[in-house]
Design a protein around this motif. Structure first.
Motif, PDB file in Angstrom:
ATOM      1  N   GLU A  33      -8.627 -52.169  38.692  1.00 38.98           N
ATOM      2  CA  GLU A  33      -7.409 -51.807  39.432  1.00 38.98           C
ATOM      3  C   GLU A  33      -6.538 -50.992  38.500  1.00 38.98           C
ATOM      4  N   GLN A  34      -5.793 -50.074  39.083  1.00 39.35           N
ATOM      5  CA  GLN A  34      -4.851 -49.302  38.280  1.00 39.35           C
ATOM      6  C   GLN A  34      -3.586 -49.042  39.081  1.00 39.35           C
ATOM      7  N   SER A  35      -2.513 -48.764  38.348  1.00 35.79           N
ATOM      8  CA  SER A  35      -1.258 -48.420  39.008  1.00 35.79           C
ATOM      9  C   SER A  35      -1.455 -47.098  39.747  1.00 35.79           C
ATOM     10  N   SER A  36      -0.567 -46.792  40.665  1.00 36.35           N
ATOM     11  CA  SER A  36      -0.720 -45.590  41.489  1.00 36.35           C
ATOM     12  C   SER A  36      -0.773 -44.309  40.658  1.00 36.35           C
ATOM     13  N   ASP A  37      -0.120 -44.308  39.514  1.00 29.54           N
ATOM     14  CA  ASP A  37      -0.138 -43.112  38.661  1.00 29.54           C
ATOM     15  C   ASP A  37      -1.123 -43.236  37.492  1.00 29.54           C
ATOM     16  N   GLY A  38      -1.879 -44.328  37.449  1.00 28.40           N
ATOM     17  CA  GLY A  38      -2.901 -44.506  36.423  1.00 28.40           C
ATOM     18  C   GLY A  38      -2.392 -44.891  35.052  1.00 28.40           C
ATOM     19  N   LYS A  39      -1.118 -45.254  34.939  1.00 27.99           N
ATOM     20  CA  LYS A  39      -0.561 -45.586  33.620  1.00 27.99           C
ATOM     21  C   LYS A  39      -0.943 -46.983  33.136  1.00 27.99           C
ATOM     22  N   VAL A  40      -1.320 -47.853  34.060  1.00 26.62           N
ATOM     23  CA  VAL A  40      -1.806 -49.180  33.695  1.00 26.62           C
ATOM     24  C   VAL A  40      -3.129 -49.401  34.421  1.00 26.62           C
ATOM     25  N   ILE A  55      -2.866 -49.503  28.691  1.00 28.38           N
ATOM     26  CA  ILE A  55      -1.486 -49.106  28.973  1.00 28.38           C
ATOM     27  C   ILE A  55      -1.235 -47.727  28.381  1.00 28.38           C
ATOM     28  N   ASP A  56      -0.712 -46.834  29.201  1.00 31.85           N
ATOM     29  CA  ASP A  56      -0.337 -45.497  28.742  1.00 31.85           C
ATOM     30  C   ASP A  56       0.777 -45.633  27.693  1.00 31.85           C
ATOM     31  N   ASP A  57       0.702 -44.851  26.632  1.00 30.63           N
ATOM     32  CA  ASP A  57       1.684 -44.915  25.539  1.00 30.63           C
ATOM     33  C   ASP A  57       3.120 -44.718  26.031  1.00 30.63           C
ATOM     34  N   GLU A  58       3.293 -43.923  27.051  1.00 28.13           N
ATOM     35  CA  GLU A  58       4.638 -43.663  27.585  1.00 28.13           C
ATOM     36  C   GLU A  58       5.344 -44.956  28.017  1.00 28.13           C
ATOM     37  N   LEU A  59       4.573 -45.907  28.535  1.00 29.26           N
ATOM     38  CA  LEU A  59       5.175 -47.164  29.003  1.00 29.26           C
ATOM     39  C   LEU A  59       5.609 -48.077  27.863  1.00 29.26           C
ATOM     40  N   LEU A  60       5.106 -47.836  26.669  1.00 31.45           N
ATOM     41  CA  LEU A  60       5.457 -48.686  25.532  1.00 31.45           C
ATOM     42  C   LEU A  60       6.905 -48.487  25.093  1.00 31.45           C
ATOM     43  N   GLN A  61       7.541 -47.447  25.586  1.00 31.04           N
ATOM     44  CA  GLN A  61       8.928 -47.163  25.226  1.00 31.04           C
ATOM     45  C   GLN A  61       9.929 -47.923  26.095  1.00 31.04           C
ATOM     46  N   ASP A  62       9.457 -48.448  27.241  1.00 30.82           N
ATOM     47  CA  ASP A  62      10.365 -49.095  28.195  1.00 30.82           C
ATOM     48  C   ASP A  62       9.786 -50.452  28.605  1.00 30.82           C
ATOM     49  N   LYS A  63      10.250 -51.486  27.938  1.00 36.96           N
ATOM     50  CA  LYS A  63       9.722 -52.836  28.146  1.00 36.96           C
ATOM     51  C   LYS A  63       9.817 -53.269  29.609  1.00 36.96           C
ATOM     52  N   GLU A  64      10.947 -53.051  30.228  1.00 32.92           N
ATOM     53  CA  GLU A  64      11.156 -53.491  31.604  1.00 32.92           C
ATOM     54  C   GLU A  64      10.205 -52.778  32.570  1.00 32.92           C
ATOM     55  N   MET A  65      10.050 -51.477  32.377  1.00 34.07           N
ATOM     56  CA  MET A  65       9.151 -50.730  33.245  1.00 34.07           C
ATOM     57  C   MET A  65       7.707 -51.189  33.023  1.00 34.07           C
ATOM     58  N   LEU A  66       7.328 -51.432  31.771  1.00 34.70           N
ATOM     59  CA  LEU A  66       5.986 -51.920  31.477  1.00 34.70           C
ATOM     60  C   LEU A  66       5.732 -53.253  32.161  1.00 34.70           C
ATOM     61  N   GLU A  67       6.694 -54.152  32.091  1.00 32.83           N
ATOM     62  CA  GLU A  67       6.546 -55.456  32.745  1.00 32.83           C
ATOM     63  C   GLU A  67       6.340 -55.291  34.252  1.00 32.83           C
ATOM     64  N   ASP A  68       7.122 -54.396  34.867  1.00 30.47           N
ATOM     65  CA  ASP A  68       6.980 -54.151  36.307  1.00 30.47           C
ATOM     66  C   ASP A  68       5.590 -53.613  36.634  1.00 30.47           C
ATOM     67  N   TYR A  69       5.121 -52.658  35.846  1.00 31.75           N
ATOM     68  CA  TYR A  69       3.781 -52.093  36.050  1.00 31.75           C
ATOM     69  C   TYR A  69       2.715 -53.185  35.942  1.00 31.75           C
TER      70      TYR A  69
END
Length: 107
Positions: A33-40, A55-69
């Motif tokens: 399974e992957q997120s709609s944009d493929g970042k996770v 996990i896409d490196d871009e998500l590592l900058q935003d903890k809250e967004m990463l948790e949601d993903y």
């Protein structure tokens, strides 16, 4: 009557063995399974054990967004794996159930 009962008991034992074998096999069936944009991206077994998370490196900058993903993607993966698991086990159980009048559990 007694012979029928013994036959039913043997069939139930055989079905129980097949269910256990299916559960073991489902440890090796992978669900991706992957997120709609493929970042996770996550991979689970059909028994819902997590095998990998990417996990896409871009998500590592935003903890809250990463948790949601992670929550969304993992929940979708678990739902998909549960569907595979239940379908497989129901098929094995249905095939192995003795024909008991009035007991139509798997219609």
């Amino acid at each position: 009557m007694f012979g029928d009962m013994m036959g039913m008991m043997n069939k139930l034992k055989e079905t129980q063995k097949k269910v256990e074998e299916t559960k073991e096999r489902l440890n090796h069936v992978l669900v991706d399974e992957q997120s709609s944009d493929g970042k996770v991206k996550v991979t689970l077994t059909a028994n819902r054990a997590i095998k990998s998370i990417a996990i896409d490196d871009e998500l590592l900058q935003d903890k809250e967004m990463l948790e949601d993903y992670l929550i969304l993607t993992l929940n979708n993966a678990i739902e998909k794996a549960t569907g595979v698991n239940e379908t497989e086990l129901a098929a094995v159980a249905k095939d192995g159930m003795p024909n008991i009048p009035g007991l139509d559990m798997f219609k």
